[in-house]
Design a protein around this motif. Structure first.
Motif, PDB file in Angstrom:
ATOM      1  N   GLU A 178      48.252   8.398  43.021  1.00 22.80           N
ATOM      2  CA  GLU A 178      48.528   7.544  41.861  1.00 22.80           C
ATOM      3  C   GLU A 178      49.995   7.657  41.442  1.00 22.80           C
ATOM      4  OE1 GLU A 178      46.628   5.368  40.372  1.00 22.80           O
ATOM      5  OE2 GLU A 178      44.757   5.785  41.422  1.00 22.80           O
ATOM      6  N   LEU A 179      50.530   8.873  41.473  1.00 27.56           N
ATOM      7  CA  LEU A 179      51.933   9.075  41.122  1.00 27.56           C
ATOM      8  C   LEU A 179      52.859   8.334  42.085  1.00 27.56           C
ATOM      9  CD1 LEU A 179      51.756  12.866  40.241  1.00 27.56           C
ATOM     10  CD2 LEU A 179      52.405  11.051  38.639  1.00 27.56           C
ATOM     11  N   ARG A 180      52.534   8.386  43.359  1.00 25.52           N
ATOM     12  CA  ARG A 180      53.354   7.688  44.354  1.00 25.52           C
ATOM     13  C   ARG A 180      53.322   6.174  44.160  1.00 25.52           C
ATOM     14  NH1 ARG A 180      51.182  11.795  47.770  1.00 25.52           N
ATOM     15  NH2 ARG A 180      49.563  10.385  48.553  1.00 25.52           N
ATOM     16  N   LEU A 181      52.239   5.682  43.555  1.00 23.56           N
ATOM     17  CA  LEU A 181      52.104   4.250  43.287  1.00 23.56           C
ATOM     18  C   LEU A 181      52.771   3.838  41.970  1.00 23.56           C
ATOM     19  CD1 LEU A 181      48.380   3.720  44.388  1.00 23.56           C
ATOM     20  CD2 LEU A 181      50.441   2.996  45.625  1.00 23.56           C
ATOM     21  N   GLY A 182      53.389   4.814  41.291  1.00 19.45           N
ATOM     22  CA  GLY A 182      54.078   4.503  40.045  1.00 19.45           C
ATOM     23  C   GLY A 182      53.245   4.668  38.795  1.00 19.45           C
ATOM     24  N   GLU A 183      52.055   5.268  38.931  1.00 15.21           N
ATOM     25  CA  GLU A 183      51.185   5.474  37.772  1.00 15.21           C
ATOM     26  C   GLU A 183      51.566   6.763  37.029  1.00 15.21           C
ATOM     27  OE1 GLU A 183      49.217   3.333  36.630  1.00 15.21           O
ATOM     28  OE2 GLU A 183      48.892   1.954  38.313  1.00 15.21           O
ATOM     29  N   LEU A 184      51.027   6.926  35.832  1.00 14.54           N
ATOM     30  CA  LEU A 184      51.275   8.099  35.003  1.00 14.54           C
ATOM     31  C   LEU A 184      50.063   9.025  35.062  1.00 14.54           C
ATOM     32  CD1 LEU A 184      52.850   6.489  31.787  1.00 14.54           C
ATOM     33  CD2 LEU A 184      53.896   6.945  34.019  1.00 14.54           C
ATOM     34  N   ILE A 185      50.328  10.292  35.345  1.00 13.34           N
ATOM     35  CA  ILE A 185      49.275  11.301  35.439  1.00 13.34           C
ATOM     36  C   ILE A 185      49.671  12.510  34.590  1.00 13.34           C
ATOM     37  CG2 ILE A 185      48.065  12.943  36.939  1.00 13.34           C
ATOM     38  CD1 ILE A 185      47.171  10.138  37.514  1.00 13.34           C
ATOM     39  N   ALA A 186      48.818  12.905  33.652  1.00 12.25           N
ATOM     40  CA  ALA A 186      49.067  14.111  32.867  1.00 12.25           C
ATOM     41  C   ALA A 186      48.637  15.330  33.660  1.00 12.25           C
ATOM     42  CB  ALA A 186      48.315  14.049  31.541  1.00 12.25           C
ATOM     43  N   PHE A 187      49.386  16.421  33.499  1.00  9.64           N
ATOM     44  CA  PHE A 187      49.118  17.628  34.294  1.00  9.64           C
ATOM     45  C   PHE A 187      49.216  18.883  33.427  1.00  9.64           C
ATOM     46  CE2 PHE A 187      53.626  16.493  34.781  1.00  9.64           C
ATOM     47  CZ  PHE A 187      54.251  17.667  34.368  1.00  9.64           C
ATOM     48  N   PRO A 188      48.505  19.942  33.827  1.00  8.59           N
ATOM     49  CA  PRO A 188      48.544  21.187  33.060  1.00  8.59           C
ATOM     50  C   PRO A 188      49.751  22.041  33.436  1.00  8.59           C
ATOM     51  CG  PRO A 188      47.063  21.443  34.909  1.00  8.59           C
ATOM     52  CD  PRO A 188      47.580  20.019  34.971  1.00  8.59           C
ATOM     53  N   THR A 189      50.267  22.778  32.478  1.00  9.69           N
ATOM     54  CA  THR A 189      51.209  23.862  32.773  1.00  9.69           C
ATOM     55  C   THR A 189      50.746  25.061  31.951  1.00  9.69           C
ATOM     56  OG1 THR A 189      52.836  23.593  30.991  1.00  9.69           O
ATOM     57  CG2 THR A 189      53.064  22.138  32.929  1.00  9.69           C
ATOM     58  N   GLU A 190      51.411  26.183  32.104  1.00 10.58           N
ATOM     59  CA  GLU A 190      51.035  27.346  31.309  1.00 10.58           C
ATOM     60  C   GLU A 190      51.431  27.185  29.843  1.00 10.58           C
ATOM     61  OE1 GLU A 190      55.207  28.287  32.658  1.00 10.58           O
ATOM     62  OE2 GLU A 190      53.466  27.205  33.408  1.00 10.58           O
ATOM     63  N   THR A 191      52.336  26.230  29.539  1.00 10.82           N
ATOM     64  CA  THR A 191      52.810  26.048  28.166  1.00 10.82           C
ATOM     65  C   THR A 191      51.977  24.991  27.455  1.00 10.82           C
ATOM     66  OG1 THR A 191      54.523  24.518  28.971  1.00 10.82           O
ATOM     67  CG2 THR A 191      55.137  26.836  28.686  1.00 10.82           C
ATOM     68  N   VAL A 192      52.189  23.702  27.794  1.00  7.19           N
ATOM     69  CA  VAL A 192      51.394  22.594  27.261  1.00  7.19           C
ATOM     70  C   VAL A 192      51.146  21.615  28.412  1.00  7.19           C
ATOM     71  CG1 VAL A 192      52.395  22.834  24.943  1.00  7.19           C
ATOM     72  CG2 VAL A 192      53.412  21.207  26.557  1.00  7.19           C
ATOM     73  N   TYR A 193      50.324  20.607  28.173  1.00  8.10           N
ATOM     74  CA  TYR A 193      50.114  19.568  29.191  1.00  8.10           C
ATOM     75  C   TYR A 193      51.314  18.624  29.215  1.00  8.10           C
ATOM     76  CZ  TYR A 193      45.329  20.552  30.649  1.00  8.10           C
ATOM     77  OH  TYR A 193      44.212  21.130  31.216  1.00  8.10           O
ATOM     78  N   GLY A 194      51.753  18.254  30.432  1.00  5.51           N
ATOM     79  CA  GLY A 194      52.872  17.345  30.598  1.00  5.51           C
ATOM     80  C   GLY A 194      52.415  15.974  31.058  1.00  5.51           C
ATOM     81  N   LEU A 195      53.257  14.967  30.799  1.00  4.40           N
ATOM     82  CA  LEU A 195      52.963  13.604  31.235  1.00  4.40           C
ATOM     83  C   LEU A 195      53.845  13.276  32.434  1.00  4.40           C
ATOM     84  CD1 LEU A 195      51.508  10.957  30.988  1.00  4.40           C
ATOM     85  CD2 LEU A 195      53.140  10.249  29.243  1.00  4.40           C
TER      86      LEU A 195
END
Length: 343
Positions: free
Chosen positions: A18-35
């Motif tokens: 999805e990211l390669r297609l230009g979509e937005l994906i939220a992801f986890p990190t140890e701090t907060v979730y990133g977009l």
């Protein structure tokens, strides 16, 4: 309206597609979730600003999975930065560098000749970036100005229908965003305090760093997120309460005809009578727990069926991890302290 899909950690290859297609994906990190969006795809990056409602002069952190990936964009990595990478990458330290001309669009950098880079500690996200094959922009995955998300559900509540998916790997461990250190200037400078403390950075570098530049003027372009606009604010007004003010603060709350939220270590209230109109969010003892649960607590009171117009939150000394906690709490409160209400 998009259907926002929840991906499990073993589904990162699908999310990467999805990211390669230009979509937005939220992801986890140890701090907060990133977009996440492909940092090399300008149209995808522009959609991040739209999804968050974020000012476009606020630069985005470039999230990478290896030093080699960062080197494709950074003009020069000083030896001091190499030491910090060896100690804190992957981890909760973001560093700002001068970038190679034309290597990243102005949409990512806010028009600056520098960019901020971070390699998070979360294995799932490192796999996601590797599978996508490109660096990701990674601002917090929330509506701009609201408390940062520390669970996938927080992201879903804010961005459902605006993004393609969320990789859910449970609650974050730290609870506030990474430390941002400017390495593009002669003396390393903290732009945003975080879990990696000033003392830890100075111990690695063997030198003092500048640690008091956390804000910029209204007409100045910030080098890093969180330096210019009001951040982390729930719907109710946050008020910072000093340790010796809780008796007075609870009396003040009792006089209100409405429900009042309180965020504090419950043990600090053991000798106090809790008014009937006060609801307590107990974040446990110590600054580590307070920092971990700060955003979750603010979001808790935002989610109440009965509106909470006031949230009283415990202040801590601004040292060590307390510097990061108070930085976020001050911005959430707009620097409103209980002593201001007593005047």
């Amino acid at each position: 309206m998009l259907m926002t899909k929840i991906y499990q950690p073993d589904e990162v290859d699908q999310a990467a597609q999805e990211l390669r297609l230009g979509e937005l994906i939220a992801f986890p990190t140890e701090t907060v979730y990133g977009l996440g969006a492909d940092a090399t795809n300008e149209q995808a990056v522009k959609r991040v600003y739209l999804a968050k409602g974020r000012p476009s002069d606020n630069p985005l952190i470039v999230t990478i999975s290896s030093v080699a990936m960062a080197e494709q964009y950074i003009a020069e990595i000083p030896s001091a930065a190499r030491k910090l990478m060896a100690k804190f990458w992957p981890g909760s330290l973001t560093m700002v560098f001068k970038i190679k001309p034309g290597s990243l669009s102005k949409t990512v950098t806010g028009g600056l000749k520098t960019a901020a880079f971070r390699m998070p500690q979360e294995p799932t996200t490192l796999r996601l970036i590797e599978a996508a094959g490109v660096p990701l922009v990674g601002p917090s995955a929330n509506t701009s100005g609201k408390p940062s998300p520390t669970t996938a559900q927080h992201v879903f509540n804010d961005l459902e229908g605006r993004i393609a998916g969320i990789v859910d790997d449970g609650p974050t461990k730290v609870g506030v965003e990474s430390t941002i250190l400017d390495m593009s200037v002669p003396v390393p400078t903290i732009l945003r305090p975080g879990a990696v403390t000033v003392e830890e950075i100075e111990a690695v570098l063997g030198m003092e760093v500048v640690a008091d530049r956390h804000h910029v003027g209204q007409k100045e372009v910030p080098k890093a997120p969180g330096m210019k606009y009001k951040h982390y604010a729930p719907a109710g007004q946050v008020v910072i309460v000093a340790p010796d003010q809780w008796e007075a603060a609870l009396k003040w709350a009792q006089a209100k005809a409405e429900k009042v939220g309180v965020m504090v270590d419950q043990s600090l209230l053991d000798q106090q009578t809790i008014p009937a109109n006060v609801e307590v969010f107990d974040y446990g003892s110590g600054i580590t727990n307070a920092t971990h649960k700060l955003f979750a607590g603010l979001r808790y009171f935002d989610g109440q069926a009965k509106k909470v117009n006031w949230i009283l939150v415990a202040g801590y000394p601004e040292e060590g991890l307390g510097a990061a906690y108070m930085n976020r709490l001050r911005k959430s409160a707009g620097n409103v302290f209980f002593s201001d209400l007593e005047d």
